[in-house]
Every structure is written in structure tokens, then in C-alpha cells.
Design a protein around this motif. Structure first.
Motif, PDB file in Angstrom:
ATOM      1  N   THR A  12     -17.723   0.401  -3.090  1.00  0.00           N
ATOM      2  CA  THR A  12     -18.085   0.843  -1.737  1.00  0.00           C
ATOM      3  C   THR A  12     -17.896  -0.333  -0.796  1.00  0.00           C
ATOM      4  O   THR A  12     -18.387  -1.430  -1.064  1.00  0.00           O
ATOM      5  N   TYR A  13     -17.142  -0.111   0.273  1.00  0.00           N
ATOM      6  CA  TYR A  13     -16.918  -1.194   1.246  1.00  0.00           C
ATOM      7  C   TYR A  13     -18.130  -1.334   2.162  1.00  0.00           C
ATOM      8  O   TYR A  13     -18.937  -0.416   2.277  1.00  0.00           O
ATOM      9  N   LYS A  14     -18.194  -2.484   2.818  1.00  0.00           N
ATOM     10  CA  LYS A  14     -19.319  -2.746   3.743  1.00  0.00           C
ATOM     11  C   LYS A  14     -19.413  -1.658   4.798  1.00  0.00           C
ATOM     12  O   LYS A  14     -20.481  -1.300   5.264  1.00  0.00           O
ATOM     13  N   SER A  15     -18.255  -1.112   5.187  1.00  0.00           N
ATOM     14  CA  SER A  15     -18.242  -0.046   6.198  1.00  0.00           C
ATOM     15  C   SER A  15     -18.933   1.217   5.698  1.00  0.00           C
ATOM     16  O   SER A  15     -19.161   2.146   6.462  1.00  0.00           O
ATOM     17  N   GLY A  16     -19.213   1.269   4.395  1.00  0.00           N
ATOM     18  CA  GLY A  16     -19.817   2.479   3.814  1.00  0.00           C
ATOM     19  C   GLY A  16     -18.792   3.357   3.112  1.00  0.00           C
ATOM     20  O   GLY A  16     -19.159   4.329   2.450  1.00  0.00           O
ATOM     21  N   GLY A  40      -5.040   6.586   0.280  1.00  0.00           N
ATOM     22  CA  GLY A  40      -6.494   6.455   0.419  1.00  0.00           C
ATOM     23  C   GLY A  40      -7.288   6.951  -0.775  1.00  0.00           C
ATOM     24  O   GLY A  40      -8.507   7.057  -0.715  1.00  0.00           O
ATOM     25  N   ALA A  41      -6.606   7.252  -1.886  1.00  0.00           N
ATOM     26  CA  ALA A  41      -7.311   7.795  -3.064  1.00  0.00           C
ATOM     27  C   ALA A  41      -8.178   6.753  -3.750  1.00  0.00           C
ATOM     28  O   ALA A  41      -9.104   7.096  -4.482  1.00  0.00           O
ATOM     29  N   GLY A  42      -7.848   5.468  -3.561  1.00  0.00           N
ATOM     30  CA  GLY A  42      -8.630   4.409  -4.206  1.00  0.00           C
ATOM     31  C   GLY A  42      -7.832   3.577  -5.192  1.00  0.00           C
ATOM     32  O   GLY A  42      -8.390   2.773  -5.943  1.00  0.00           O
ATOM     33  N   THR A 187       1.038   4.084  -8.131  1.00  0.00           N
ATOM     34  CA  THR A 187       2.205   4.618  -7.436  1.00  0.00           C
ATOM     35  C   THR A 187       1.823   5.909  -6.731  1.00  0.00           C
ATOM     36  O   THR A 187       0.885   6.590  -7.136  1.00  0.00           O
ATOM     37  N   HIS A 188       2.534   6.227  -5.642  1.00  0.00           N
ATOM     38  CA  HIS A 188       2.403   7.595  -5.165  1.00  0.00           C
ATOM     39  C   HIS A 188       3.734   8.334  -5.261  1.00  0.00           C
ATOM     40  O   HIS A 188       3.901   9.405  -4.701  1.00  0.00           O
ATOM     41  N   HIS A 189       4.648   7.752  -6.071  1.00  0.00           N
ATOM     42  CA  HIS A 189       5.893   8.465  -6.360  1.00  0.00           C
ATOM     43  C   HIS A 189       5.732   9.227  -7.667  1.00  0.00           C
ATOM     44  O   HIS A 189       5.578   8.624  -8.725  1.00  0.00           O
TER      45      HIS A 189
HETATM   46  N1  LIG Z   1     -11.135  -3.341   3.387  1.00  0.00           N
HETATM   47  C1  LIG Z   1     -11.576  -2.102   3.521  1.00  0.00           C
HETATM   48  N2  LIG Z   1     -12.682  -1.821   4.251  1.00  0.00           N
HETATM   49  C2  LIG Z   1     -13.135  -0.564   4.392  1.00  0.00           C
HETATM   50  N3  LIG Z   1     -12.558   0.522   3.818  1.00  0.00           N
HETATM   51  C3  LIG Z   1     -11.461   0.327   3.084  1.00  0.00           C
HETATM   52  C4  LIG Z   1     -10.909  -1.001   2.885  1.00  0.00           C
HETATM   53  N4  LIG Z   1      -9.807  -0.887   2.113  1.00  0.00           N
HETATM   54  C5  LIG Z   1      -9.687   0.437   1.826  1.00  0.00           C
HETATM   55  N5  LIG Z   1     -10.668   1.155   2.411  1.00  0.00           N
HETATM   56  C6  LIG Z   1     -10.866   2.617   2.302  1.00  0.00           C
HETATM   57  O1  LIG Z   1     -11.059   2.946   0.942  1.00  0.00           O
HETATM   58  C7  LIG Z   1     -10.355   4.133   0.606  1.00  0.00           C
HETATM   59  C8  LIG Z   1      -9.389   3.845  -0.538  1.00  0.00           C
HETATM   60  O2  LIG Z   1      -8.353   2.970  -0.081  1.00  0.00           O
HETATM   61  P1  LIG Z   1      -7.260   2.354  -1.056  1.00  0.00           P
HETATM   62  O3  LIG Z   1      -6.442   1.404  -0.238  1.00  0.00           O
HETATM   63  O4  LIG Z   1      -7.910   1.863  -2.277  1.00  0.00           O
HETATM   64  O5  LIG Z   1      -6.413   3.648  -1.410  1.00  0.00           O
HETATM   65  P2  LIG Z   1      -4.955   3.751  -2.044  1.00  0.00           P
HETATM   66  O6  LIG Z   1      -5.045   4.865  -3.020  1.00  0.00           O
HETATM   67  O7  LIG Z   1      -4.479   2.447  -2.518  1.00  0.00           O
HETATM   68  O8  LIG Z   1      -4.121   4.231  -0.794  1.00  0.00           O
HETATM   69  P3  LIG Z   1      -2.596   3.898  -0.344  1.00  0.00           P
HETATM   70  O9  LIG Z   1      -1.709   4.738  -1.208  1.00  0.00           O
HETATM   71  O10 LIG Z   1      -2.611   4.374   1.067  1.00  0.00           O
HETATM   72  O11 LIG Z   1      -2.376   2.426  -0.492  1.00  0.00           O
HETATM   73  C9  LIG Z   1      -9.688   4.591   1.873  1.00  0.00           C
HETATM   74  O12 LIG Z   1     -10.530   5.579   2.453  1.00  0.00           O
HETATM   75  C10 LIG Z   1      -9.624   3.358   2.744  1.00  0.00           C
HETATM   76  O13 LIG Z   1      -9.699   3.709   4.095  1.00  0.00           O
END
Ligand SMILES: Nc1ncnc2c1ncn2[C@@H]1O[C@H](COP(=O)(O)OP(=O)(O)OP(=O)(O)O)[C@@H](O)[C@H]1O
Length: 312
Positions: A12-16, A40-42, A187-189
Motif C-alpha cells: 500500500t502506497y502512502k497515498s493509500g 495499474g494491476a500491480g 508483461t502486458h503483451h
Molecule cells: N509511487 C506510487 N505512489 C502511489 N501509487 C502508486 C505508485 N506507484 C504505483 N501506484 C499505484 O499502484 C497501482 C499499481 O501500479 P503498478 O505500477 O504496480 O502497476 P503495473 O501493473 O506495473 O502497471 P503498468 O502496466 O501500467 O506499468 C496503480 O493504481 C498505481 O497508480
């Protein structure tokens, strides 16, 4: 011992923002594990924890049996990482950069060998800033290979590359894995995941929603038969129990666990009733249909669009 062992990981990021919501997976030696998912999947949030660049909020991560942060020294020399932003200085030539990096390691592979492995011998004297995107990606890989890693972590290694560059990187990764290296790949491919992954997990909004070998993941989804609706009523008698027929726009869509049998029934029904089936298409279950099924089942209004994008 597993090369990577992730248990109940959350982040969980500081932003929540809850980027990772309790995932577990293991990567065995000599195996490519694909972490696949929407934007944005994580994926990156997970990769950063495995690479020791960020701490888990909860859960445990072991890399080659060690904690990647607290036991960084034990892990560092046995892992190679290619992240999305390859941060090598642009003024250096390919050879200089690889030699400089090798100089920071205990018993590196010879720089020339790493450069040859990624097929950059004829670009050795070229400054990094003059390389193409594909060449830069291969240089990142050369650096990751210097320590003869037991585990390679690759965050979207072929994003933005043309088909030929992508294939070259796939061939290289496969050769490393055949030599016993474990690979954690995001990957997202879909094609990349299909081509490379021995096992894969589909991440969606911080959770694993499907996991296993490609065949196992695909087998949980259904084949699809669709055609342009000309009669305004569903086909009678073509479905087995638990199968579904829907209309999507001006199309009738049947989802089935047995493509051949159901297609036969659809064709007989059309013949018997004199119904035309314009734009008839039968699509076996695939990673793509798995993703689209995921899109349909989600309650997130923005997800279907993202899911469609990644299937292109
Ligand atoms: N430094 C950060 N601070 C706050 N939220 C973040 C941060 N980095 C990622 N997030 C949020 O966490 C979630 C997962 O992001 P993440 O970058 O891990 O996804 P991803 O699957 O790698 O996506 P992508 O294919 O777009 O790279 C998203 O909702 C993103 O907005």
C-alpha cells in the motif's frame, strides 16, 4: 529451493493506493514465471519488492532463500534486474558501460561475452544515447547477465520494441532459462506471456485472478462463437447445461466448453430454421478470451477498456 517465494504480499502506497492486495506465487529454477496484467494491476509494485527496491507492507518475499532487503549482499550477486528505466549514462559506449558495470562485481562474466550474448558486438563502440530502443533493451540485458544470475527479473523487457527485436530478446531469455536461470517477467503483451511463460499469473487490481500453466489458465475459459443477429431470438437447443448465449450489440455470442460440438449445433439450427449467420466467427479459448472474460466479470468501469487495449 524456489528462486522466488512470495507469500501473502501486500503493498500500500502512502497515498493509500492498495497496489498489491495479498498475492502468493513461486518461481522454480529454470522456469519463466510471467506476471501478466492490465495497466495499474500491480506488476511493477510486485517486481520492486522482489528486486529488493521496496519493502512489503505485509507478507513475505524470499529470493534464492533470502530476504531481498535485509540480506541484500547474499542476493545481489546472484540476481540480474532489468527495470523499465534502464539508467545507464548515455555518453558511454556499449563496451565502456558493460566494462564499468562488470568492474563493480565480484566474478563477472567477461564483458565481451555478455555483449555477444545479446548480439551487440557490432555496436560496441556506439554511445548508448545513439542506440535504438531495442538495442538499449538488449544492453540492459547484457548488464543483467554479467553476474551469471540464478534469477533474472525483467519488467516489461520488450515494451516498445518492434517484432524482430522482441523475438531476439525472447530467444535470448529462452536460452538462459534452458541453462537453468529462473526468470520473473512482467508483461502486458499476451503474445509474450504465451511465448515465454512456463507458468503465469494474471494480476488484476492487485490480486491474482488466474494462475497456472498457459493451458491451465486457458482451460478455465470458454471458446466463443459469434455471428450477426438476423432473427432477434436466441438459437434453440444448441447449449449444454451451464453454457451461455448473450447479445452484444448486433451480435449473438455463445460461450461454450466444447467448440466443435456447439458449432455443429449452431450450424444445424441455422440450416433447419433457414437462418443466415453473417460474420460467423468461432474463436477457441486463448489467453485473449481469458482476458476479455476477466473484463466482463469486473465491476470496475474503466477495466474493460484497459483489458481490450492489452489484447491488441
Ligand atoms: N509511487 C506510487 N505512489 C502511489 N501509487 C502508486 C505508485 N506507484 C504505483 N501506484 C499505484 O499502484 C497501482 C499499481 O501500479 P503498478 O505500477 O504496480 O502497476 P503495473 O501493473 O506495473 O502497471 P503498468 O502496466 O501500467 O506499468 C496503480 O493504481 C498505481 O497508480
Amino acid at each position: 529451493m524456489n528462486a522466488v517465494d512470495v507469500r501473502d504480499l501486500t503493498r500500500t502506497y502512502k497515498s493509500g493506493a492498495e497496489a498489491v492486495r495479498g498475492i502468493s506465487f513461486q518461481v522454480a529454477p529454470g522456469q519463466v514465471f510471467g506476471l501478466l496484467g492490465t495497466n495499474g494491476a500491480g506488476k511493477t509494485s510486485t517486481m520492486d519488492v522482489v528486486a529488493g527496491l521496496a519493502a512489503p507492507t505485509s507478507g513475505t518475499v524470499r529470493v534464492l532463500g533470502h530476504d531481498p532487503i535485509r540480506e541484500r549482499r547474499a542476493v545481489r550477486h546472484r540476481t540480474g534486474v532489468v527495470l523499465q528505466s534502464g539508467g545507464l549514462p548515455g555518453e558511454l559506449t556499449v563496451a565502456e558501460a558493460v566494462r564499468m558495470w562488470a568492474g563493480t562485481m565480484r566474478a563477472p562474466r567477461p564483458a565481451a561475452e555478455a555483449i555477444e550474448a545479446v548480439d551487440l558486438v557490432d555496436r560496441m563502440g556506439v554511445p548508448i544515447k545513439s542506440l535504438s530502443g531495442g538495442e538499449r533493451r538488449r544492453l540492459d540485458l547484457a548488464v543483467a547477465l554479467l553476474g551469471r544470475p540464478d534469477l533474472l527479473m525483467l519488467d516489461e523487457p520488450t515494451t516498445g520494441l518492434d517484432a524482430e527485436s522482441r523475438r531476439r530478446i525472447w530467444t535470448l531469455i529462452r536460452a538462459l532459462v534452458d541453462g537453468g536461470t529462473a526468470v520473473l517477467l512482467t508483461t502486458h503483451h499476451l503474445e509474450e506471456a504465451e511465448e515465454l511463460s512456463d507458468e503465469l499469473a494474471i494480476l488484476h487490481r492487485g490480486r491474482i485472478v488466474a494462475e497456472g500453466t498457459l493451458d491451465q489458465v486457458v482451460a478455465t475459459y470458454r471458446a466463443e462463437i459469434r455471428w450477426g443477429d438476423t432473427v432477434g431470438r436466441p438459437p434453440a437447443g444448441v447449449l449444454d447445461a451451464g453454457e451461455a448465449v448473450e447479445t452484444e450489440g448486433r451480435h449473438v455470442v455463445v460461450r461454450t466448453g466444447s467448440l466443435q460440438r456447439t458449432l455443429g449445433r449452431v450450424l444445424r439450427w441455422a440450416e433447419d430454421e433457414g437462418v443466415a449467420l453473417p460474420e460467423l466467427r468461432a474463436t477457441p479459448a486463448s489467453l485473449e478470451t481469458a482476458f476479455l472474460a476477466l473484463a466482463r466479470s469486473t465491476d470496475d468501469a474503466t477495466a474493460p477498456r484497459q483489458l481490450e487495449e492489452i489484447t491488441r
